[in-house]
Design an enzyme around this catalytic site. Structure first.
Site, PDB file in Angstrom:
ATOM      1  CD  GLU A   1      -2.734  -1.373   2.434  1.00  0.00           C
ATOM      2  OE1 GLU A   1      -2.675  -0.502   3.314  1.00  0.00           O
ATOM      3  OE2 GLU A   1      -3.439  -2.391   2.540  1.00  0.00           O
TER       4      GLU A   1
ATOM      5  CD  GLU B   1      -4.714  -7.776   1.968  1.00  0.00           C
ATOM      6  OE1 GLU B   1      -5.591  -7.040   2.460  1.00  0.00           O
ATOM      7  OE2 GLU B   1      -3.510  -7.516   2.056  1.00  0.00           O
TER       8      GLU B   1
HETATM    9  O1  9MR Z   1      -7.352  -7.924   8.805  1.00  0.00           O
HETATM   10  C1  9MR Z   1      -6.211  -7.309   9.359  1.00  0.00           C
HETATM   11  C2  9MR Z   1      -6.502  -6.904  10.799  1.00  0.00           C
HETATM   12  O2  9MR Z   1      -6.723  -8.051  11.581  1.00  0.00           O
HETATM   13  C3  9MR Z   1      -5.335  -6.121  11.342  1.00  0.00           C
HETATM   14  O3  9MR Z   1      -5.667  -5.646  12.638  1.00  0.00           O
HETATM   15  C4  9MR Z   1      -5.028  -4.953  10.436  1.00  0.00           C
HETATM   16  C5  9MR Z   1      -3.834  -4.170  10.916  1.00  0.00           C
HETATM   17  O4  9MR Z   1      -2.682  -4.974  10.938  1.00  0.00           O
HETATM   18  O5  9MR Z   1      -4.761  -5.402   9.118  1.00  0.00           O
HETATM   19  C6  9MR Z   1      -5.821  -6.105   8.538  1.00  0.00           C
HETATM   20  O6  9MR Z   1      -5.408  -6.574   7.272  1.00  0.00           O
HETATM   21  C7  9MR Z   1      -5.109  -5.601   6.296  1.00  0.00           C
HETATM   22  C8  9MR Z   1      -3.942  -6.102   5.473  1.00  0.00           C
HETATM   23  O7  9MR Z   1      -2.851  -6.387   6.291  1.00  0.00           O
HETATM   24  C9  9MR Z   1      -3.550  -5.113   4.395  1.00  0.00           C
HETATM   25  N1  9MR Z   1      -4.690  -4.733   3.590  1.00  0.00           N
HETATM   26  C10 9MR Z   1      -5.892  -4.322   4.320  1.00  0.00           C
HETATM   27  C11 9MR Z   1      -6.248  -5.416   5.302  1.00  0.00           C
HETATM   28  C12 9MR Z   1      -7.616  -5.333   5.925  1.00  0.00           C
HETATM   29  O8  9MR Z   1      -8.180  -4.169   6.075  1.00  0.00           O
END
Ligand code: 9MR
Length: 358
Positions: A156, A272
């Site tokens: 990102e 994802e």
């Molecule tokens: O689903 C993930 C959540 O459990 C975590 O708290 C969060 C922060 O680390 O990240 C979420 O996953 C993200 C992913 O790592 C990157 N793309 C967006 C995802 C979900 O919103």
């Protein structure tokens, strides 16, 4: 290319039963991993170790998924809570589960602006801060060397709304090192693990809105410049976070974008995928249908492109999604964003994926 071979080897392992050419019913019994493997792609999902204590879920995971990634246990906040003291326990448990069940494994993610340990921002201000990037990548990618099919090296880093002319996100990494931190990260990852497929992962290119047009344009420019500079990016990760009742995928725009990515010689991985079902109808059947339709419209285009080698959902069962009150405050409804429901039963989204794969 070695990393491609490793990926295919892992893919073959993930779909080991596919050679038996089972009937459709037997395939369904085996789950999405077998159906995907028949088409020569991988289906997998993100998971977290606490989910393994549910035996029904673990069985479903082993049946459905041919690849695993970590929902948060391989982010820096989890891996390096104290500077230089690495905690591989979560990542190693996920990897052990994957190996036990013949699944491939993805690394998510080496460099992100989110989920970093609290000490990192201050440490970055020190004079020789670049080691905070390079030593970390060497340690983590080195630890998992040879056992990772693909790494999300940077996550990102594009955000056109941050207002920079290159469309890059204005993160603490960018502020400290300039855009070159991205080059540094990819080269460090390549050095630490010569066989893993190296991925750029982001979320803004899927939907049809004007801001997504801008996101797609910036992404193509970013990728082609990176390749021209010799950065070892081998695949684009399309996160695939969709919304059943919000902005939809524009299939034509998505198709053209994926073609351009493929023409650069890159592979594509859906990393994802999930479909937010907040808003819209309160009728479960209608919501499940809308989720499945959004999923199908997206995957049909993604899978039409021969560069797409894998599809992962962000979780497998609705059981572990954030409870009502967060996504849908007014109705208090449980979110239903994934292929299996809270009882690990298959939903219309599962069927939509099976059809898209077949
Ligand atoms: O689903 C993930 C959540 O459990 C975590 O708290 C969060 C922060 O680390 O990240 C979420 O996953 C993200 C992913 O790592 C990157 N793309 C967006 C995802 C979900 O919103």
């Amino acid at each position: 290319m070695l990393s491609r071979r490793l990926f295919l080897e892992q893919l073959a392992g993930a779909g080991a039963t596919a050679g038996l050419r089972p009937s459709l019913a037997a395939q369904a019994e085996q789950g999405l991993r077998a159906i995907a493997a028949r088409r020569g792609i991988v289906y997998g999902c993100a998971a977290a170790t606490y989910e393994f204590k549910y035996a029904d879920f673990s069985a479903a995971l082993a049946r459905e998924a041919g690849m695993l990634s970590a929902e948060y246990e391989m982010k820096r906040a989890a891996l390096e809570p104290t500077r230089g003291a690495y905690d591989f326990s979560g990542g190693d448990s996920l990897l052990a589960f994957a190996r036990q069940h013949g699944m491939a494994f993805r690394g998510h993610t080496l460099v992100w602006h989110h989920s970093n340990p609290p000490w990192l921002a201050d440490a970055l201000q020190s004079p020789k801060a670049e080691v905070l990037l390079t030593d970390y990548i060497a340690a983590i990618a080195g630890h998992y060397k040879g056992r990772i099919a693909s790494w999300d090296v940077v996550n990102e880093v594009i955000q056109p709304s941050d207002g920079r002319s290159d469309g890059l996100r204005d993160t603490m990494w960018l502020k400290r090192f300039g855009p070159e931190y991205i080059d540094t990260a990819f080269h460090a990852a390549r050095q630490a693990d010569p066989r893993a497929m190296l991925v750029y992962n982001d979320w803004g290119c899927e939907l049809g809105a004007p801001e997504n047009d801008r996101f797609r344009a910036v992404t193509l420019e970013f990728l082609s410049n990176a390749l021209a500079r010799g950065i070892p990016i081998q695949a684009l990760g399309m996160q695939g976070h969709l919304s059943a009742f919000g902005t939809q995928v524009d299939q034509k725009k998505l198709r053209a974008f994926l073609d351009a990515v493929r023409e650069m010689g890159l592979k594509i991985i859906v990393t994802e995928h999930d479909v937010d079902d907040s808003g819209g109808s309160s009728d479960i059947a209608i919501r499940d249908r809308a989720v499945a339709d959004a999923c199908r419209r997206f995957l049909d285009v993604m899978l039409d492109n021969p560069a797409t080698i894998a599809v992962l959902t962000w979780g497998l069962s609705d059981r572990f999604l954030d409870p009502p009150g967060w996504r849908d405050k007014l109705s208090g409804r449980y979110p239903r964003m994934l292929p299996l429901d809270r009882d690990c039963k298959r939903k219309p989204m599962w069927a939509a994926m099976a059809k898209a794969f077949a």
